[in-house]
Design a protein around this motif. Structure first.
Motif: not given
Lengths: 368, 507
Positions: B234, B240, B491
């Motif tokens: 991340n 994010d 991710l």
């Protein structure tokens, strides 16, 4: 503007070269004025002198063109010397061996030239193929082939060699057959200028046209300037480079035939030593321009033609005239190349500066 | 514990790029710190600043508490810093001992006391179980052993701060295990290690602390025990939040480009592309993401005929090819925006007009029967300059005088204007400013709308996410997964980029 630079720079080099050699002449105890006057008289002073200069210039023009097309295509033919010798041998097969002596000149002259070109082409093909398909450095190969061919010719004009004149002890070939001398252009004073000059000029026009007007010439230039991009754009680099070397060798062979049929009339050891190397200097001095080659070849021809008169008038040994030649050529070529280097440097600096400014601008935008 | 190395507010600015922006971190005695970041995040620049190769534009470096100015490699080495480069700096024809002493003196005299060196090398090698013979030639050694020579070279020079640049990139898994053992041995002895990497597993296994760089800036510095691979990924990717782009769905069904079981070997016989298969539909953009050097260049070169296809086939439309040449690519209506515009894309010494005609020069209307139509080339150039907004005074301007963005526009204009069926674009926006980047991406989207099949290979995830219909992640010549570009979990992409296989492989 660019063109003006191309002319001014060599002239500047010429002046510096003359000044430096003048200094040497003074140290030697000779008068530079007299020496250069002798050089001038011997090269341009009389019609006969001009004729000499032109005759010396002819093989240099053709050899220079051979260098140009290879250099522009990213494959540096240093083998014009050997290709010229080999071509002359090929030409001599037709022109001096008894079995061809009954051919009428209108057949034997072109035939001799064609065979010479084929011989040169073969010698050009070898380094071309090795470079393009095997990655072997063409400069090394052409250079070494030069030695082989020069000695090969020496050997073949010695007793027992296939070109040796029978019944003679001297290391030479037979005189060329009756009627095979290249036709002369003028009758009278300029007696020696032969049709080779016309061939050279025609070749200049052809090379100029191919390099600047044809798609093949475009591809050659692209390959020379950035081989990776040229390949990426679909150009068959290996094939083109090999063929360029074949053509370049053929041109050198042609120059060899012209030397044989137009000037020397027989082969002897080292019969026209140095033309192939001088052709490289001629091409570089001309900034690889086919048209410029004419001028730079005449300049080189004049230096050679005038050297004897210079020896006599200024009372300097022959080696000294060669030295002066070398100095003048050095400075002329340095003069021709230097502005390019400086220009490149300036461009780089400018680009770097612009990049920095653009960067600062961007940063400013990000801050805002 | 004693701090052996401290970097304070270090910035390094190159023309065009800010490689490091206010980076600060420290390294303690007996500690391993990992510098983690994507390609182009500024890791290598930072290390080169510490090794005296580059000079920081701003900021200070402290070694063992003292502020230092490193102007050359020798300065860094004198202070006990040693660097093991990703690409080894060894002379293959010399022996281990000779390589280690290369560029150094053995004593005060100018004579080389090789015996002395060999003895010292042997001792060091035995101490760390390197198993090196000082007299063997480098060319006879395996890659892992060569790396040990590099490390030994630094030990011989009394380095106690070791910098390792992507040290495991060239190693086999077994060699990696060996290396890690050695590195742990070093820290037990009180040496300190800085490792540059983009591999999360390595960081988790070895590092005490992790410094994450993104676009040259510090994204953070965390203790390994306080973090996990997801958090690191991340940080490395830099966001994010999922980005939501309006990517129009693919409306056609016909496959334009199919790649079947493609295998490509490099010059050394190493498989850079391993049995790769994929296809692209008309009007679709397939983005290939991944860390640089995982086969992207080879994939593009194989598809465009610049590299030999070892196995497999490429189907363009309905024609099957098992070998390709750049010329065939052109004839099949395939365009290629190459990774390196200076090396492959342009002949910089030619004019803009000439570069725009580079590929078409043998064809009508650029030339007729081998004679160039300069009038056409000029008018074509003029039109391209206008349509693609290339900034130059004239088409006769040498291409090298253009800015990077405008050079790229020349390539894009040449490649796109002939309305290709397929576009292979590799890093098409690398090094471009914001405006030019936008321009190139929009052009790719327009081409897709027109119906071209686009393969976009990029190490910039953001770019891939912005324009692709589907995203493939390449790792060591294989796709770790191909996913639709809808609600993508970044991710997961990040993990796939480091070599973990995607679980929802939609194929």
């Amino acid at each position: 503007m660019k063109n003006r630079e191309n002319i001014i720079a060599p002239i500047f080099g010429l002046v510096v070269g003359i000044l430096v050699s003048s200094l040497l002449l003074i140290m030697w105890g000779s008068s530079p004025l007299k020496a250069f006057e002798g050089l001038y008289i011997g090269s341009f002073g009389t019609l006969g002198a001009i004729s000499n200069t032109l005759i010396k210039a002819i093989p240099l023009i053709i050899g220079g063109l051979a260098v140009i097309i290879s250099y522009k295509s990213g494959i540096f033919n240093v083998g014009v010397e050997g290709q010229l010798f080999f071509g002359a041998m090929g030409g001599a097969v037709i022109a001096t061996l008894p079995m061809f002596q009954d051919l009428p000149p209108f057949i034997s002259i072109p035939l001799s030239i064609v065979v010479a070109m084929m011989f040169g082409a073969i010698l050009g093909f070898i380094p071309g193929y090795l470079k393009a398909y095997r990655g072997i450095n063409e400069v090394v190969v052409t250079m070494l082939l030069n030695y082989i061919i020069i000695f090969f010719l020496s050997q073949q004009v010695q007793p027992g060699g296939f070109l040796h004149e029978p019944g003679v002890t001297a290391n030479q070939s037979a005189y060329i057959h009756e009627g095979m001398k290249l036709p002369l252009l003028f009758s009278g004073v300029l007696t020696k200028v032969h049709i080779g000059l016309i061939i050279a000029i025609v070749l200049v026009v052809i090379v100029w046209f191919v390099m600047s007007r044809s798609s093949i010439g475009f591809k050659m230039k692209a390959i020379g300037l950035n081989p990776k991009a040229a390949q990426y754009a679909g150009m068959n680099m290996n094939f083109i480079q090999t063929n360029v070397m074949i053509v370049s060798g053929a041109m050198a062979g042609l120059a060899g035939a012209i030397e044989l049929l137009g000037y020397h009339y027989r082969l002897v050891e080292n019969f026209s030593l140095g033309i192939g190397y001088n052709a490289i200097a001629v091409a570089l001095l001309a900034n690889l321009s086919p048209i410029g080659v004419v001028l730079s070849a005449i300049f080189f021809g004049a230096l050679q033609a005038g050297s004897i008169t210079m020896q006599i008038v200024a009372d300097v040994p022959e080696s000294f005239t060669k030295l002066v030649q070398g100095i003048v050529v050095f400075f002329v070529i340095a003069g021709a190349v230097l502005p390019k280097i400086i220009n490149k440097k300036l461009t780089m600096n400018r680009l770097a500066k612009e990049a920095l400014e653009a960067n600062q601008l961007e940063e400013g935008q990000e801050d805002a | 514990m004693e701090t052996v190395l401290k970097v304070e507010n270090l910035s390094k600015i190159f023309p065009k790029v800010v490689a490091n922006d206010n980076v600060s971190f420290d390294l303690k005695k007996g500690e391993i710190v990992a510098i983690l970041g994507e390609n182009g995040a500024g890791k290598s620049t930072l290390m080169n600043c510490l090794y005296g190769i580059y000079h920081p534009t701003k900021g200070d470096i402290y070694i063992k508490g003292e502020k230092v100015k490193l102007t050359k490699i020798e300065d860094a080495e004198a202070l006990g810093i040693g660097m093991v480069h990703q690409h080894f700096m060894l002379v293959e024809d010399l022996t281990v001992a000779e390589n280690i002493i290369l560029g150094r003196k053995t004593g005060i005299t100018p004579y080389l006391d090789l015996k002395k060196v060999e003895k010292a090398v042997k001792e060091l090698s035995d101490r760390y179980n390197f198993g090196l013979n000082p007299k063997s030639k480098i060319k006879d050694l395996s890659v892992g052993t060569r790396q040990r020579v590099e490390i030994l070279k630094m030990l011989y020079r009394n380095a106690d701060i070791l910098i390792l640049d992507e040290a495991t990139a060239v190693l086999t898994p077994q060699e990696t295990v060996e290396l890690f053992k050695t590195l742990k041995h070093f820290v037990d002895e009180g040496k300190s290690i800085l490792m540059i990497t983009h591999k999360l597993e390595e960081v988790m296994e070895l590092a005490d602390r992790v410094v994450v760089l993104i676009d040259g800036k510090m994204a953070g510095s965390v203790n390994r025990v306080d973090t996990n691979p997801r958090q690191l990924a991340n940080m490395m990717v830099g966001r994010d939040v999922l980005m939501d782009f309006d990517i129009k769905p693919v409306v056609h069904d016909n496959l334009i480009l199919q790649v079947k079981n493609l295998t490509v070997k490099n010059n050394h016989g190493l498989e850079k592309i391993k049995n790769l298969s994929f296809e692209i539909k008309q009007g679709e953009i397939l983005g290939v993401a991944g860390v640089d050097g995982n086969g992207q260049a080879e994939l593009a070169e194989a598809l465009t005929g610049l590299m030999k296809i070892d196995k497999g086939e490429i189907v363009i439309g309905e024609k099957v090819f098992t070998h390709l040449k750049p010329k065939m690519i052109y004839e099949q209506g395939m365009s290629h925006i190459p990774q390196d515009r200076h090396e492959r894309g342009l002949v910089l010494d030619m004019t803009v007009n000439e570069n725009l005609a580079l590929e078409g020069i043998s064809h009508v209307p650029f030339s007729y029967n081998g004679i160039i139509d300069f009038k056409y080339i000029k008018s074509h150039g003029k039109a391209m300059i206008k349509d693609y907004n290339i900034k130059c005074y004239d088409g006769s301007c040498p291409t090298k005088e253009l800015s990077g963005g405008n050079q790229q526009k020349v390539i894009v204009a040449r490649e796109i204007d002939r309305k290709p069926n397929i576009i292979i674009a590799v890093q098409p926006t690398r090094g471009l400013d914001i405006g030019a980047t936008e321009f190139v991406r929009n052009k790719l989207l327009e081409e897709k709308e027109r119906g071209a099949a686009v393969l976009l290979i990029s190490t910039e995830l953001e770019e891939i996410l912005m324009v692709s219909n589907r995203i493939a992640v390449i790792h060591e010549g294989e796709f770790m997964g191909v996913i639709d570009n809808k609600n993508v979990d970044i991710l997961e992409l990040g993990l796939m980029m480091t070599g973990m296989r995607g679980d929802k492989d939609e194929k």
